[in-house]
Design an enzyme around this catalytic site. Structure first.
Site, PDB file in Angstrom:
ATOM      1  N   LYS A 265       0.863  -1.188   0.000  1.00  0.00           N
ATOM      2  CA  LYS A 265       0.000   0.000   0.000  1.00  0.00           C
ATOM      3  C   LYS A 265       0.893   1.230   0.000  1.00  0.00           C
ATOM      4  O   LYS A 265       1.718   1.403   0.893  1.00  0.00           O
ATOM      5  CB  LYS A 265      -0.897   0.000   1.252  1.00  0.00           C
ATOM      6  CG  LYS A 265      -1.589   1.355   1.525  1.00  0.00           C
ATOM      7  CD  LYS A 265      -2.492   1.313   2.760  1.00  0.00           C
ATOM      8  CE  LYS A 265      -3.031   2.708   3.108  1.00  0.00           C
ATOM      9  NZ  LYS A 265      -3.894   2.729   4.310  1.00  0.00           N
ATOM     10  N   ASP A 270      -2.435  10.368   3.629  1.00  0.00           N
ATOM     11  CA  ASP A 270      -3.832   9.987   3.825  1.00  0.00           C
ATOM     12  C   ASP A 270      -4.550  11.058   4.644  1.00  0.00           C
ATOM     13  O   ASP A 270      -4.494  11.055   5.872  1.00  0.00           O
ATOM     14  CB  ASP A 270      -3.900   8.622   4.533  1.00  0.00           C
ATOM     15  CG  ASP A 270      -5.326   8.125   4.703  1.00  0.00           C
ATOM     16  OD1 ASP A 270      -6.253   8.742   4.130  1.00  0.00           O
ATOM     17  OD2 ASP A 270      -5.509   7.097   5.397  1.00  0.00           O
ATOM     18  N   LYS A 277      -9.914  13.139   8.054  1.00  0.00           N
ATOM     19  CA  LYS A 277      -9.390  12.771   9.365  1.00  0.00           C
ATOM     20  C   LYS A 277      -9.326  13.996  10.256  1.00  0.00           C
ATOM     21  O   LYS A 277      -9.190  15.118   9.755  1.00  0.00           O
ATOM     22  CB  LYS A 277      -7.954  12.232   9.206  1.00  0.00           C
ATOM     23  CG  LYS A 277      -7.861  10.804   8.719  1.00  0.00           C
ATOM     24  CD  LYS A 277      -6.408  10.335   8.763  1.00  0.00           C
ATOM     25  CE  LYS A 277      -6.258   8.938   8.196  1.00  0.00           C
ATOM     26  NZ  LYS A 277      -6.941   7.886   8.979  1.00  0.00           N
ATOM     27  N   ASP A 288       1.802   6.516   5.537  1.00  0.00           N
ATOM     28  CA  ASP A 288       0.796   5.589   5.013  1.00  0.00           C
ATOM     29  C   ASP A 288       1.245   4.921   3.706  1.00  0.00           C
ATOM     30  O   ASP A 288       0.520   4.125   3.115  1.00  0.00           O
ATOM     31  CB  ASP A 288      -0.540   6.326   4.820  1.00  0.00           C
ATOM     32  CG  ASP A 288      -1.740   5.404   5.002  1.00  0.00           C
ATOM     33  OD1 ASP A 288      -1.577   4.342   5.632  1.00  0.00           O
ATOM     34  OD2 ASP A 288      -2.828   5.752   4.508  1.00  0.00           O
ATOM     35  N   GLU A 349      -9.235   3.712   2.433  1.00  0.00           N
ATOM     36  CA  GLU A 349      -8.773   3.777   1.043  1.00  0.00           C
ATOM     37  C   GLU A 349      -7.699   2.749   0.712  1.00  0.00           C
ATOM     38  O   GLU A 349      -7.534   2.368  -0.441  1.00  0.00           O
ATOM     39  CB  GLU A 349      -8.240   5.185   0.735  1.00  0.00           C
ATOM     40  CG  GLU A 349      -6.769   5.457   1.140  1.00  0.00           C
ATOM     41  CD  GLU A 349      -6.515   5.334   2.623  1.00  0.00           C
ATOM     42  OE1 GLU A 349      -7.478   5.451   3.411  1.00  0.00           O
ATOM     43  OE2 GLU A 349      -5.363   5.117   3.032  1.00  0.00           O
ATOM     44  N   ARG A 351      -7.464  -0.408   1.279  1.00  0.00           N
ATOM     45  CA  ARG A 351      -8.015  -1.648   0.708  1.00  0.00           C
ATOM     46  C   ARG A 351      -8.452  -1.440  -0.740  1.00  0.00           C
ATOM     47  O   ARG A 351      -8.414  -2.361  -1.545  1.00  0.00           O
ATOM     48  CB  ARG A 351      -9.160  -2.154   1.601  1.00  0.00           C
ATOM     49  CG  ARG A 351     -10.328  -1.221   1.699  1.00  0.00           C
ATOM     50  CD  ARG A 351     -11.219  -1.505   2.916  1.00  0.00           C
ATOM     51  NE  ARG A 351     -10.629  -0.994   4.150  1.00  0.00           N
ATOM     52  CZ  ARG A 351     -11.189  -1.113   5.346  1.00  0.00           C
ATOM     53  NH1 ARG A 351     -12.334  -1.745   5.491  1.00  0.00           N
ATOM     54  NH2 ARG A 351     -10.591  -0.616   6.426  1.00  0.00           N
TER      55      ARG A 351
END
Ligand code: BES
Ligand code: ZN
Ligand code: ZN
Length: 500
Positions: A265, A270, A277, A288, A349, A351
């Site tokens: 990933k 993010d 967030k 991330d 996101e 996944r």
């Protein structure tokens, strides 16, 4: 740090390091140096009562200044506990402590007398190699953006004195390969997100070509053509182009042998997207892309040490940002596999990125197995803290091998269950699935989501959200990016798949 390898000698103006056991008995060549110096060394440790009382792996030391007859500027006596029981990882930690000691005293010419340190089942070459690796890993520093108070770099020269010096030297390139891979991962993760954007991570992946890795980069145009609507939905709010980078190392003597595959990933930042967030802690989301960092670093390690294995590394690179084109909560997207996804929360996101990267990997390369790494869920940090990464898998053998390699490297994994009743929790009323679960087990439903994109391929998912970054210094990792996963997967490849 620069290492040289020599037979046992005493060099003028050098600082020597010898070792003693928990009973304060000098080990190996330390004994010899003690004789030559007419017991200058043992008398110092024998008169130091507090040194004598300290035991265990705590790696205490005593200092002997200008010992008699030895020409050495100084000598450190480093205390080991029962080294016959030391593991590979204990030697890395020992190397880390040696580096701290040497750098604390700002030494620049050091000689380590390693002969005589022996453990059950670990060769002298491995003892030295793990010590060197630990020292290299502990010496990591990232100061490229500092313009003031930047410490001037003196290259520290370390000599390894051993009867096995030739064999240790021969293995040194393997050690450097690991340390270089870890360093690349740490650099990628530590770089700020305005610099380390998806195209920039892709460029770093492409730079592995010089080591013999074949690299392909897909941009938004190509991915649109392929129908990667899941991965692409994440980058819609960002001004930086999304990328998929594919790295291929063919080191097996049979170049056509089925590869093993690693998928990462790579969310360069993010924000959560429209499901924004909270401000508090958001800055941490530069890491991330940690999963992709590990895959790129690992590929570098495998290539540098010319691993006898065919391996594929695939990283999905996107920035999850807000913007007028950004995906809305409740949008439905079609993944590369053809399955549709209702995006209920744009902050789930990772996944979405992995869904297309995993499907692509199994479809294109028919690998023997896939291991993916992702800073996927906050819930895994609640469950395991910073000590273990979560392991989810459809294959017991693969899980066991990964857990074993993790134990050796002290990059520990803890396996969680997958079950059809958890899988149900991501069914959507209007699409094939939704990207968040209805129940409480957030890390498991995230893994169930990934499993819908691996087809029948043996697969393991490592949720490294809690282990990618450390807020406190660790024995072989300064604060910040740990590169958790590089050593583990390198050991896993070496132990179970090389040459086989
Ligand atoms: N990148 C985060 C997960 C994360 C959290 C990594 C903390 C490192 C430290 C991920 O994309 C995320 O935001 N997950 C959400 C999922 C939720 C919306 C279902 C989470 O864990 O809160
Ligand atoms: Zn998120
Ligand atoms: Zn994320």
């Amino acid at each position: 740090m620069d290492f040289q390898f020599k037979s046992i000698s005493i060099e003028k103006d050098h600082v020597g390091v010898v070792f003693c056991d928990s009973k304060n008995r000098l080990i190996g060549h330390g004994k010899k140096l003690d004789q030559i110096s007419k017991k200058a060394i043992s008398s110092v440790i024998n008169n130091d009562l507090s040194f004598q009382k300290r035991k265990s792996k705590s790696f205490d030391y005593a200092i002997v200044h200008a010992p008699n007859n030895l020409k050495l500027a100084k000598l450190y006596v480093f205390k080991l506990s029962d080294s016959s029981k030391y593991s590979f990882r204990d030697y890395q930690i020992l190397g880390g402590h040696l580096f701290s000691l040497i750098s604390f005293y700002q030494e620049d010419k050091v000689g380590l007398y390693l002969d005589g340190i022996v453990s059950k089942g670990i060769s002298a070459v491995n003892v030295a190699s793990e010590i060197i690796l630990g020292a290299l890993l502990a010496s990591y520093k990232f100061d490229k953006y500092k313009t003031v108070n930047k410490k001037e770099k003196k290259t520290l020269k370390v000599k390894i004195y051993s009867a096995n010096h030739a064999r240790i030297e021969k293995n040194y390139s393997n050690v450097v390969a690991i340390s270089e891979g870890v360093t690349l991962t740490r650099n990628l993760v530590t770089e700020p997100p305005n610099v380390m954007t998806p195209p920039e991570i892709a460029k770093n992946a492409a730079s592995l070509e010089k080591y013999g890795v074949e690299v392909t980069i897909l941009g938004e145009k190509e991915m649109t053509k392929l129908g990667m609507g899941s991965l692409l939905s994440v980058g819609r709010g960002s001004e930086h182009e999304s990328k998929l980078a594919i790295m291929r190392w063919s080191g097996h003597k049979n170049k056509k042998k089925k590869p093993i595959a690693f998928v990462g990933k790579g969310v360069s930042f993010d924000t959560g997207g429209v499901s924004l967030k909270p401000a508090n802690g958001m800055q941490e989301m530069k890491y991330d892309m940690g999963g992709s960092g590990v895959v790129v670093g690992l590929m570098k390690t495998l290539a540098l040490r010319k691993a006898k294995v065919n391996a594929i590394g695939v990283v999905g690179l996107v920035e999850n940002h807000i913007g007028n084109m950004a995906t809305r909560p409740s949008d439905v997207v079609t993944s590369y596999s053809g399955q549709t996804i209702e995006v209920l929360n744009t902050d789930a996101e990772g996944r979405l990125v992995l869904a297309d990267a995993l499907w692509y990997t199994q479809e294109q390369y028919k690998p023997e197995f896939m291991v993916n790494l992702a800073t996927l869920t906050g819930a895994i940090v609640v469950a395991l803290g910073n000590e273990y990464a979560g392991l989810f898998s459809n294959n017991d053998k693969l899980s066991k091998q990964l857990e074993d390699a993790g134990k050796i490297e002290d990059e520990k994994l803890w396996r969680f269950p997958l079950h059809k009743n958890f899988d149900k929790m991501i069914n959507s009323p209007i699409a094939d699935m939704q990207n968040i679960g209805t129940g409480h087990p957030g890390s498991i439903t995230a893994a169930q989501f990934l499993q819908r994109f691996v087809n029948k391929t043996p697969w393991a998912h490592l949720d490294i959200a809690g282990t990618t970054w450390t807020k406190s210094q660790l024995p072989t990792s300064p604060k910040g990016s740990t590169a958790f996963g590089v050593k583990l997967l390198n050991r896993f490849v070496n132990k179970y798949y090389e040459g086989k």
